[in-house]
Design an enzyme around this catalytic site. Structure first.
Site, PDB file in Angstrom:
ATOM      1  N   ASP A   1      40.766  38.577  50.762  1.00 63.07           N
ATOM      2  CA  ASP A   1      41.768  39.185  49.876  1.00 63.07           C
ATOM      3  C   ASP A   1      43.022  39.508  50.663  1.00 63.07           C
ATOM      4  O   ASP A   1      42.993  40.348  51.571  1.00 63.07           O
ATOM      5  CB  ASP A   1      41.212  40.451  49.229  1.00 63.07           C
ATOM      6  CG  ASP A   1      42.179  41.065  48.215  1.00 63.07           C
ATOM      7  OD1 ASP A   1      43.114  40.358  47.786  1.00 63.07           O
ATOM      8  OD2 ASP A   1      41.992  42.242  47.858  1.00 63.07           O
TER       9      ASP A   1
ATOM     10  N   ASP B   1      49.846  36.609  46.214  1.00 61.02           N
ATOM     11  CA  ASP B   1      48.545  37.280  46.170  1.00 61.02           C
ATOM     12  C   ASP B   1      47.408  36.294  45.955  1.00 61.02           C
ATOM     13  O   ASP B   1      47.411  35.538  44.981  1.00 61.02           O
ATOM     14  CB  ASP B   1      48.554  38.324  45.055  1.00 61.02           C
ATOM     15  CG  ASP B   1      47.316  39.199  45.063  1.00 61.02           C
ATOM     16  OD1 ASP B   1      46.713  39.375  46.144  1.00 61.02           O
ATOM     17  OD2 ASP B   1      46.939  39.719  44.000  1.00 61.02           O
TER      18      ASP B   1
END
Length: 452
Positions: free
Chosen positions: A145, A336
């Protein structure tokens, strides 16, 4: 680079992608096989490798045949995935709107030192790597992440990793600098004085436990001594079958920051085009510099160091620029890996959607699907032609999206933010097949096409 006011991929496995003929360079063709099941075997990589000489590990979709994760759970529907994606996107955007009244609260071209607290939806994180932790080494399949800093692994009863059985594990004291640097993710001290962490996610799940360090093996020859991470003892709301999470964010406790002395605070990844193929994660900048990459300046926020941003300037459809002033994108965009769908300012999205529909006039419109409102009826079609889409970033970097990064569930894989002043997001669907380079040390983002 001037500062800006704020900071700005999942399954297309139902579509097999191929580029149209050389004569028709401004469009793609996809086989409309949405009724077929995804490929049940893992395909070998057929194109490029990372250009870095650093540590490289395979990266896979956690729900596909390439994944080492074995799960009997039913895969979520598209609507459920998009609902979770809204949680993730909403959290990211709130990080840049909570203190809008403060000067310099948004993306800037220089780094700052304000700590941040994670709180996204873990269920939107789709890509995993396999590493080894401890001595003796224990294999761990971990979600990656770019919007997280604190890494952690399951270590409660029955979990593969048990810190008590690793001869190189060291619990960190509450007075250790690494414990202090946890900031809002610190959770006080245990009775024996060990540092405690707690990470809370936007979907209500959370993890807490002791914070310590141990040997991390990325590959057989690339190891990280004294890697700091959390040993999760108490968890709520987790449904996934992975062993933990590897944080690639920009704050002090991420893997990227902890290995800065070795790999120069740079990393890249390539998200595979489908769940049936593999990509990679690499620590370290390209050995030959950024040749072969389209590059733009990296923007950072004084209120959310975790995130990496960039400044969009425009979008092209079918080789023609959409009529949108660059100033519409001035709120910036977060790059992201954990958000699925790209969010654009409403003014830009309206013009973009209109231009894309103009290139899709041969297909009937379909009902919106959750947050996706530019949808098409491909029933009865053996293959479908879609316009090419390119993102243009500050400095003139042109990023051509793979066909897998344009359509998602028979819809245009973009949606709009609440208003033009809200931070945008470049989601992971649009990043498919690109090697996305985050050279944090040099404040550069790069994009290399057809990398996986």
């Amino acid at each position: 680079m001037a500062s800006v006011s704020h900071l700005l991929l999942l399954l297309l496995c139902s579509y097999h992608v191929m580029i149209a003929s050389a004569v028709d360079v401004q469009s793609y063709k996809i086989l409309a096989t949405s009724s077929q099941k995804p490929q049940a075997v893992c395909s070998e990589p057929t194109v490029g490798l990372p250009l870095s000489s650093g540590a490289t590990v395979p990266l896979n979709h956690r729900q596909g045949p390439c994944s080492p994760v074995v799960s009997s759970e039913k895969k979520p529907t598209l609507e459920e995935l998009l609902r979770r994606d809204q949680l993730r996107a909403g959290y990211v955007q709130r990080k840049f709107s909570n203190n809008n009244h403060r000067a310099n609260s948004g993306l800037q071209s220089s780094e700052v030192t304000v700590p941040t607290t994670l709180g996204s939806s873990l269920d939107t994180l789709e890509y995993v790597i396999t590493v080894e932790l401890g001595s003796p080494a224990v294999k761990q399949t971990m979600i990656i992440d770019s919007g997280s800093d604190v890494s952690w692994v399951h270590s409660s009863s029955g979990s593969p990793f048990d810190p008590a059985k690793s001869r190189t594990y060291v619990p960190l004291s509450c007075g250790a600098p690494a414990c202090t640097q946890l900031g809002g993710e610190g959770n006080g001290c245990s009775k024996n004085g060990q540092c405690q962490y707690m990470v809370m996610y936007g979907d209500g799940s959370n993890t807490t436990g002791g914070y310590g360090s141990d040997k991390l093996a990325l590959t057989a020859s690339e190891t990280v001594d004294s890697f700091q991470f959390g040993c999760s003892q108490v968890e709520e709301g987790f449904r996934d079958k992975t062993d933990g999470l590897m944080g690639l964010g920009g704050d002090t406790q991420s893997l990227v920051s902890q290995t800065a002395a070795t790999y120069g605070k740079a990393f890249s990844y390539c998200l595979p085009p489908t769940t049936s193929s593999s990509g990679f994660l690499t620590l370290g900048a390209p050995s030959g510099g950024t040749s072969g990459f389209a590059t733009t300046g990296m923007l950072r926020s004084p209120q959310a160091r975790t995130f990496y941003g960039a400044l969009l300037q425009g979008i092209s459809v079918g080789g023609k620029m959409v009529s949108v002033a660059p100033s519409v994108f001035s709120a910036g965009s977060v790059m992201d890996s954990g958000t699925i769908i790209t969010r654009l300012p409403p003014t830009a999205y309206k013009a973009f959607s209109s231009a894309f529909k103009e290139g899709m006039k041969q297909y009937q419109s379909a009902q919106p699907r959750s947050i996706l409102d530019t949808c098409f009826d491909f029933s009865g079609q053996d293959n479908v032609t879609i316009p090419s889409v390119s993102l243009v970033f500050d400095g003139g970097a042109v990023v051509d999206l793979d066909a897998n990064g344009i359509i998602y569930g028979s819809c245009l894989a973009f949606t709009k933010t609440d208003d033009d002043g809200t931070t945008g997001i470049i989601g992971n669907v649009q990043q498919r097949t690109l090697e996305v380079l985050y050279d944090v040390g040099k404040s550069v983002l790069g994009f290399r096409a057809n990398a996986c």
